[in-house]
Design a protein around this motif. Sequence first.
Motif, PDB file in Angstrom:
ATOM      1  N   LEU A  30       0.835  -1.195   0.000  1.00  0.00           N
ATOM      2  CA  LEU A  30       0.000   0.000   0.000  1.00  0.00           C
ATOM      3  C   LEU A  30       0.869   1.245   0.000  1.00  0.00           C
ATOM      4  CD1 LEU A  30      -2.770  -1.042   2.525  1.00  0.00           C
ATOM      5  CD2 LEU A  30      -3.138  -0.286   0.178  1.00  0.00           C
ATOM      6  N   ASP A  31       1.929   1.199   0.781  1.00  0.00           N
ATOM      7  CA  ASP A  31       2.835   2.331   0.847  1.00  0.00           C
ATOM      8  C   ASP A  31       3.512   2.551  -0.500  1.00  0.00           C
ATOM      9  OD1 ASP A  31       4.204   4.362   2.521  1.00  0.00           O
ATOM     10  OD2 ASP A  31       5.967   3.228   1.898  1.00  0.00           O
ATOM     11  N   LEU A  32       3.860   1.439  -1.140  1.00  0.00           N
ATOM     12  CA  LEU A  32       4.514   1.551  -2.447  1.00  0.00           C
ATOM     13  C   LEU A  32       3.617   2.263  -3.447  1.00  0.00           C
ATOM     14  CD1 LEU A  32       6.957   0.754  -4.187  1.00  0.00           C
ATOM     15  CD2 LEU A  32       5.797  -1.370  -4.701  1.00  0.00           C
ATOM     16  N   PHE A  33       2.353   1.957  -3.393  1.00  0.00           N
ATOM     17  CA  PHE A  33       1.431   2.525  -4.369  1.00  0.00           C
ATOM     18  C   PHE A  33       0.751   3.786  -3.850  1.00  0.00           C
ATOM     19  CE2 PHE A  33       0.762  -2.061  -5.918  1.00  0.00           C
ATOM     20  CZ  PHE A  33       1.985  -1.999  -6.563  1.00  0.00           C
ATOM     21  N   LYS A  34       0.732   3.957  -2.538  1.00  0.00           N
ATOM     22  CA  LYS A  34       0.155   5.122  -1.897  1.00  0.00           C
ATOM     23  C   LYS A  34      -1.282   5.368  -2.346  1.00  0.00           C
ATOM     24  CE  LYS A  34       2.832   7.505   1.016  1.00  0.00           C
ATOM     25  NZ  LYS A  34       3.932   6.516   1.157  1.00  0.00           N
ATOM     26  N   ILE A  35      -1.982   4.289  -2.607  1.00  0.00           N
ATOM     27  CA  ILE A  35      -3.389   4.424  -2.989  1.00  0.00           C
ATOM     28  C   ILE A  35      -4.200   4.898  -1.798  1.00  0.00           C
ATOM     29  CG2 ILE A  35      -5.428   3.051  -3.583  1.00  0.00           C
ATOM     30  CD1 ILE A  35      -3.603   1.406  -5.367  1.00  0.00           C
ATOM     31  N   PRO A  62      -0.776  11.472  -6.591  1.00  0.00           N
ATOM     32  CA  PRO A  62       0.625  11.816  -6.742  1.00  0.00           C
ATOM     33  C   PRO A  62       0.918  12.607  -8.014  1.00  0.00           C
ATOM     34  CG  PRO A  62       0.263   9.534  -7.341  1.00  0.00           C
ATOM     35  CD  PRO A  62      -1.062  10.107  -6.952  1.00  0.00           C
ATOM     36  N   GLU A  63       0.595  13.862  -8.037  1.00  0.00           N
ATOM     37  CA  GLU A  63       0.877  14.708  -9.209  1.00  0.00           C
ATOM     38  C   GLU A  63       1.426  16.061  -8.768  1.00  0.00           C
ATOM     39  OE1 GLU A  63       0.560  14.654 -12.675  1.00  0.00           O
ATOM     40  OE2 GLU A  63       0.363  12.475 -12.581  1.00  0.00           O
ATOM     41  N   PRO A  64       2.727  16.155  -8.456  1.00  0.00           N
ATOM     42  CA  PRO A  64       3.319  17.393  -7.947  1.00  0.00           C
ATOM     43  C   PRO A  64       3.275  18.554  -8.943  1.00  0.00           C
ATOM     44  CG  PRO A  64       4.791  15.507  -7.697  1.00  0.00           C
ATOM     45  CD  PRO A  64       3.705  15.112  -8.637  1.00  0.00           C
ATOM     46  N   ARG A  97       4.457  18.490 -13.263  1.00  0.00           N
ATOM     47  CA  ARG A  97       4.205  18.012 -14.633  1.00  0.00           C
ATOM     48  C   ARG A  97       3.558  19.114 -15.488  1.00  0.00           C
ATOM     49  NH1 ARG A  97       5.227  16.127 -17.697  1.00  0.00           N
ATOM     50  NH2 ARG A  97       3.822  14.691 -18.679  1.00  0.00           N
TER      51      ARG A  97
END
Lengths: 96, 96
Positions: free
Chosen positions: A80-85, A91-93, A95
């Motif tokens: 879950l942490d890996l995907f941070k769902i 996750p879009e800082p 771009r």
Amino acid sequence: MNLVYEALAHPTRRQIIALLRQGDRPAGEIATHFDIAKPTLSGHLRVLREAGLVIGERHGTSIVYSLQLSLLEESLAALLDLFKIDSAKPPEPDRS
Amino acid sequence: MNLVYEALAHPTRRQIIALLRQGDRPAGEIATHFDIAKPTLSGHLRVLREAGLVIGERHGTSIVYSLQLSLLEESLAALLDLFKIDSAKPPEPDRS
DNA sequence: TCCCTTATTAGGCAACAAGCGAATTATATC
DNA sequence: GATATAATTCGCTTGTTGCCTAATAAGGGA
């Protein structure tokens, strides 16, 4: 943690986990569910053991395997942490 | 689904996922984070692509990679199902 | 078109993983 | 101690993975 992912990478090992979910089983009984030689299955069990996903306890001549649910939960948390769902914002800082 | 597990089995590929969580990136920029040759990284990206975990879109000379969150969620759901941590009762039918 | 940049594919090699049969260890029973 | 049963370890073969360098493909700009 790497060992957990590697252990999960093989279909047979995932099936073993699914099987043990229904209850503890001796190695030989696990073997009856698969069309592979016993030493091969023993190898899969070793991988699962070294990853900490299962433990094997000797009962007489048998070795009864059971899931280590605590580590399974940890693995899921790590995933879950890996995907941070789970967490707050998508996750879009920046771009452009 | 097997491809997903195999893709997650390599640390570098998990790091790539973690990196892409912070935002889309071209392959070359991903490569700067690792101490491996570019073709090797390209191979890892191919594995992730074939597993459906990422997609690569060409933008000019670059190929920008981004996560496929939908499949990630499905993978997590499958994992939850495998462990059944979520569901009702703990898996302990008898066991003397 | 020619060149430069970006990324992938091709080819080759070392290391690893998965499978098997045979031998070995561990426990229980006679 | 001898025998039987359960599971593992050992030695080996086969196929796959991961890595590299070199070559190829795809785009953009002079």
